[in-house]
Scaffold this motif. Structure first.
Motif, PDB file in Angstrom:
ATOM      1  N   THR A   1       0.865  -1.179   0.000  1.00 41.48           N
ATOM      2  CA  THR A   1       0.000   0.000   0.000  1.00 41.48           C
ATOM      3  C   THR A   1       0.902   1.230   0.000  1.00 41.48           C
ATOM      4  N   ARG A   2       0.300   2.414  -0.020  1.00 39.40           N
ATOM      5  CA  ARG A   2       1.130   3.615   0.148  1.00 39.40           C
ATOM      6  C   ARG A   2       1.745   3.561   1.540  1.00 39.40           C
TER       7      ARG A   2
ATOM      8  N   ASN B   1      -5.478   1.962  -0.323  1.00 40.52           N
ATOM      9  CA  ASN B   1      -4.815   3.201  -0.698  1.00 40.52           C
ATOM     10  C   ASN B   1      -5.753   4.393  -0.604  1.00 40.52           C
TER      11      ASN B   1
END
Ligand code: ARG
Length: 486
Positions: free
Chosen positions: A108-109, A222
């Protein structure tokens, strides 16, 4: 009640136990997060709950998407596998983004920055990274700290979690530990005899791991993480855990042995209700052992009858081959490996309770040993008895049931008892699939108190008591059967 009825009753109870333990599923769509929960402030136990930055973030992501969060604790080197194999939806465990990992899963971010830092005893001669060559270095197995040390410094001692490495350092068994900065600060703040060197080894970013097969889930994470960053939820969660009011400062006590023991007793068992880890673990151990014994006896019994019938009459050719294969494979591989295969491969993509997985693994394993024990019992009964039974006009099956098996059972009772004792203790590897059995309960306490002595002694004592009780019961059963002989 007749003996046979009693036996059926017992079996029904045990099978019932097995069924109950599998039925603990709840409604609602779940979001399963896996982590290794001895990594404060990102994940750690508070009572029976796993809390921390990662845990709170995932709970919030779940809440915002109408999902029911479930958090599972396992060894760090299994969290990515768990996501890959579909056992879990997301791994949130202070995981550093690396290219190698990105090949296995999607990240993910990122939501945090970190560094690998060096912890040493206060007053240590090691003052920087160049002092690390040729000292005893500890790391958590499978982490970026482990990788860094292995590649740039030399073979470290690998611990199953960072807390254990720090405990070994505090006990003088290591010269330095390489660990992520935030947990390092937590661990050191409770330990005036340790300090963190200014110089860091790496600089990293944390992100959560999601299977490459789940782009929709990645997108959901995200999107939600971005929103949580925008409305400051992320910062707020981080803040809560990074400035813990009243972080436990351990005061070095020069008090006498009595008070120190009383203190240790208090921190290990009383404080935060830590004894509950032992009690709950004890119950899990009992549940798994009982149900696995039942499964093992049923399986072993069937296999033994097939094998000895084949030996004596030549019937059941195909079944005999199957049984033979079962015995070879099960007895030829370690039970931990079998447990992991059953969990990650066989039940890989189905959502079953871990207790059930453990019961199946230990039951199937034990069955192989029970089979050979019972077979040796059958063989120990004089061949003439079968002939006598047959010549009285009884069928093979009937002679087996009413003449051979009861005697065989009596002969092998001590060996069977031995197998149950082994099985009970073998369940201590359940922690590999994140089941909180007795051993794992002690480990959790150990990771919170950095004390090895009391938790390990307590766990050992409970196993010992269990085995003593079991032996006593078996002895009574043996005496009973002996009396019936006359
Ligand atoms: N950041 C390090 C890594 O990704 C260590 C993470 C350890 N996390 C944990 N929950 N024990 O390798």
């Amino acid at each position: 009640m007749k003996k046979i009825e009693k036996l059926y009753l017992l079996l029904t109870i045990l099978v019932g136990l097995l069924v109950v333990s599998c039925g603990e599923k709840d409604e609602g769509k779940r979001l399963i997060m896996v982590t290794e929960a001895t990594f404060p402030p990102y994940e750690f136990y508070r009572g029976a709950d796993i809390v921390g930055i990662d845990a709170d973030i995932v709970r919030e992501v779940a809440r915002r998407n109408g999902l029911q969060p479930v958090i599972e604790d396992m060894s760090f080197d299994s969290v990515i596998t768990a996501v890959q194999s579909g056992k879990a939806d997301v791994a949130a465990s202070g995981i550093t983004v690396t290219e190698d990992r990105r090949r296995q899963i999607d990240f993910t971010r990122s939501y945090a920055r970190a560094q690998q830092v060096i912890i040493v005893p206060t007053g240590s001669g090691v003052t920087g990274a160049d002092g690390l060559a040729n000292v005893r270095l500890g790391v958590q197995h499978g982490t970026t700290g482990d990788l860094y040390v292995t590649q740039h410094i030399g073979e470290p001692e690998r611990f199953s979690n960072g807390a254990l490495a720090v405990a070994a350092l505090a006990a003088g068994k290591l010269d330095a530990v390489v660990l992520d900065s935030a947990p390092a600060r937590e661990h050191v703040s409770g330990n005036p005899s340790l300090r963190i060197l200014d110089e860091a080894l790496t600089s990293e970013e944390y992100a959560m791991a999601i299977s490459k097969q789940r782009p929709d889930l990645l997108e959901m994470f995200n999107r939600t993480l971005a929103a949580m960053e925008a409305d400051d939820t992320l910062a707020r969660i981080t803040e809560t855990y990074m400035n813990p009011e009243g972080a436990e400062k351990k005061v070095k006590s020069d008090s006498g042995l009595r008070t120190r023991l009383a203190d240790a007793w208090y921190t290990n068992f009383v404080k935060d209700d830590r004894w509950k880890y032992l009690l709950n673990g004890f119950l899990v151990t009992i549940e798994i052992s009982l149900a696995a014994v039942a499964l093992g006896v049923i399986l072993g019994f069937l296999v033994a009858v097939v094998r000895s019938t084949h030996d004596q009459t030549g019937r059941f050719r195909l079944l005999n081959i199957l049984c033979h294969a079962y015995l070879t494979v099960i007895r030829g591989t370690p039970v931990v490996v079998q447990l992991l295969i059953i969990y990650f491969v066989i039940f890989g993509s189905v959502d079953v309770s871990k207790v059930l997985v453990a019961i199946v693994a230990f039951g199937v394993n034990s069955g192989a040993y029970v089979a050979e024990i019972i077979r040796s019992g059958i063989m120990s009964v004089d061949r003439g008895q079968m002939e006598a039974g047959r010549s009285l006009g009884l069928s093979y099956g009937c002679t087996m049931r009413s003449v051979i098996l009861p005697q065989a059972f009596k002969n092998v009772l001590p060996a069977l008892g031995n197998e149950f004792i082994v099985l009970l203790k073998e369940t201590s590897v359940c922690g590999y699939i994140a089941l909180q059995d007795l051993t794992k309960g002690g480990d959790i306490i150990r990771s919170q108190t950095y004390d090895a002595f009391l938790p390990l002694m307590a766990v050992a004592l409970i196993y010992l008591m269990l085995v003593v009780c079991l032996s006593w019961l078996l002895k009574k059963l043996e005496l009973r059967l002996k009396k019936n002989e006359r």
